[in-house]
Design a protein around this motif. Structure first.
Motif, mmCIF file in Angstrom:
data_model
loop_
_atom_site.group_PDB
_atom_site.id
_atom_site.type_symbol
_atom_site.label_atom_id
_atom_site.label_comp_id
_atom_site.label_asym_id
_atom_site.label_seq_id
_atom_site.Cartn_x
_atom_site.Cartn_y
_atom_site.Cartn_z
ATOM 1 N N ASP A 126 36.773 38.841 49.775
ATOM 2 C CA ASP A 126 35.457 38.235 49.296
ATOM 3 C C ASP A 126 35.274 37.375 50.234
ATOM 4 O O ASP A 126 34.726 36.204 49.845
ATOM 5 C CB ASP A 126 35.522 37.689 47.798
ATOM 6 N N GLY A 127 35.259 37.634 51.520
ATOM 7 C CA GLY A 127 34.935 36.405 52.449
ATOM 8 C C GLY A 127 35.606 35.228 52.608
ATOM 9 O O GLY A 127 35.156 34.297 53.360
ATOM 10 N N ARG A 128 36.829 35.122 51.946
ATOM 11 C CA ARG A 128 37.552 33.881 51.913
ATOM 12 C C ARG A 128 38.947 34.188 52.429
ATOM 13 O O ARG A 128 39.311 35.459 51.912
ATOM 14 C CB ARG A 128 37.596 33.089 50.705
ATOM 15 N N LYS A 129 39.709 33.443 52.951
ATOM 16 C CA LYS A 129 41.087 33.719 52.924
ATOM 17 C C LYS A 129 41.944 33.613 51.832
ATOM 18 O O LYS A 129 41.851 32.420 51.213
ATOM 19 C CB LYS A 129 41.749 32.592 54.080
ATOM 20 N N CYS A 130 42.619 34.364 51.646
ATOM 21 C CA CYS A 130 43.377 34.761 50.166
ATOM 22 C C CYS A 130 44.784 34.610 50.918
ATOM 23 O O CYS A 130 45.389 35.548 51.220
ATOM 24 C CB CYS A 130 43.018 36.129 49.644
ATOM 25 N N TRP A 131 45.602 33.560 50.350
ATOM 26 C CA TRP A 131 46.812 33.221 50.974
ATOM 27 C C TRP A 131 47.718 33.717 49.739
ATOM 28 O O TRP A 131 47.563 33.479 48.635
ATOM 29 C CB TRP A 131 47.055 31.606 51.129
ATOM 30 N N TYR A 132 48.839 34.300 50.134
ATOM 31 C CA TYR A 132 49.905 34.947 49.202
ATOM 32 C C TYR A 132 51.257 34.818 49.723
ATOM 33 O O TYR A 132 51.278 34.874 50.871
ATOM 34 C CB TYR A 132 49.391 36.517 48.782
ATOM 35 N N CYS B 268 45.498 35.078 44.527
ATOM 36 C CA CYS B 268 45.337 34.461 45.717
ATOM 37 C C CYS B 268 45.282 32.745 45.526
ATOM 38 O O CYS B 268 45.156 32.225 44.478
ATOM 39 C CB CYS B 268 43.817 34.946 46.409
ATOM 40 N N SER B 269 45.529 32.216 46.946
ATOM 41 C CA SER B 269 45.537 30.746 46.928
ATOM 42 C C SER B 269 44.568 30.527 47.715
ATOM 43 O O SER B 269 44.506 31.082 48.861
ATOM 44 C CB SER B 269 46.787 30.184 47.085
ATOM 45 N N ALA B 270 43.569 29.669 47.705
ATOM 46 C CA ALA B 270 42.660 28.929 48.711
ATOM 47 C C ALA B 270 43.316 28.298 50.032
ATOM 48 O O ALA B 270 42.650 28.535 51.061
ATOM 49 C CB ALA B 270 41.561 28.197 48.159
ATOM 50 N N VAL B 271 44.649 27.792 49.736
ATOM 51 C CA VAL B 271 45.192 27.202 50.773
ATOM 52 C C VAL B 271 46.468 27.573 50.866
ATOM 53 O O VAL B 271 47.200 27.903 49.586
ATOM 54 C CB VAL B 271 45.002 25.793 51.021
ATOM 55 N N MET B 272 47.229 27.635 51.890
ATOM 56 C CA MET B 272 48.613 27.970 51.983
ATOM 57 C C MET B 272 49.309 26.529 51.425
ATOM 58 O O MET B 272 48.903 25.411 51.594
ATOM 59 C CB MET B 272 49.004 28.052 53.507
ATOM 60 N N PRO B 273 50.369 26.621 50.734
ATOM 61 C CA PRO B 273 51.286 25.455 50.281
ATOM 62 C C PRO B 273 51.833 24.666 51.271
ATOM 63 O O PRO B 273 52.101 25.190 52.678
ATOM 64 C CB PRO B 273 52.272 26.154 49.412
ATOM 65 N N PRO B 274 51.781 23.323 51.495
ATOM 66 C CA PRO B 274 52.260 22.363 52.478
ATOM 67 C C PRO B 274 53.587 22.709 52.855
ATOM 68 O O PRO B 274 54.076 22.480 54.084
ATOM 69 C CB PRO B 274 52.086 21.121 52.303
ATOM 70 N N TRP C 105 54.415 33.203 53.862
ATOM 71 C CA TRP C 105 53.213 33.199 53.531
ATOM 72 C C TRP C 105 52.076 34.112 54.434
ATOM 73 O O TRP C 105 52.314 33.879 55.671
ATOM 74 C CB TRP C 105 52.612 31.894 53.306
ATOM 75 N N SER C 106 51.261 34.817 53.862
ATOM 76 C CA SER C 106 50.246 35.763 54.655
ATOM 77 C C SER C 106 48.995 35.400 54.121
ATOM 78 O O SER C 106 48.986 35.005 53.002
ATOM 79 C CB SER C 106 50.705 37.133 54.663
#
Length: 118
Positions: free
Chosen positions: A49-55, A31-37, A43-44
């Motif tokens: 765990d209560g956080r956005k998991c960017w993949y 997972c990444s906390a933020v989407m790449p710029p 990316w979705s």
């Protein structure tokens, strides 16, 4: 003439269908906390765990295939803290001051005071 039935082609077909239908093992995606710029691929995100998991990939990927990267703590572990606390550091005898009880706070003086009050 009687026609003989061969089981070998039938078994080969069944094995082929089973192998095609078997799901392949997939590695977990980090997972990444933020989407790449500037993402090159789609990316979705899923809520893990209560956080956005960017993949990277299609939406609605199974949560079991997503994981947060393991964080390595820079803080000392409890066993290291205990070990460092047990090691006595040499003290500076010149700068230290010894505490000596006053005449009123000695054990004998306190005991006499207590015995005399009875």
């Amino acid at each position: 003439m009687k026609r003989q039935f061969s089981f070998i082609p039938l078994a080969a077909r069944i094995a082929t269908f089973l192998l095609i239908g078997m799901p392949t093992a997939q590695a977990k995606q980090q997972c990444s906390a933020v989407m790449p710029p500037n993402p090159r691929e789609y990316w979705s995100w899923r809520l893990i765990d209560g956080r956005k998991c960017w993949y990277e990939g299609k939406p609605m990927l199974s949560k079991s295939l997503l994981e947060w990267p393991v964080r390595i703590s820079t803080q000392a572990r409890p066993t290291e803290e205990l070990a460092s606390a047990l090691i006595e550091k040499p003290s500076d005898p010149i700068g230290s001051e010894e505490w000596t009880p006053s005449r009123q706070n000695t054990f004998d003086a306190l005991w006499r005071t207590r015995v005399e009050q009875r």
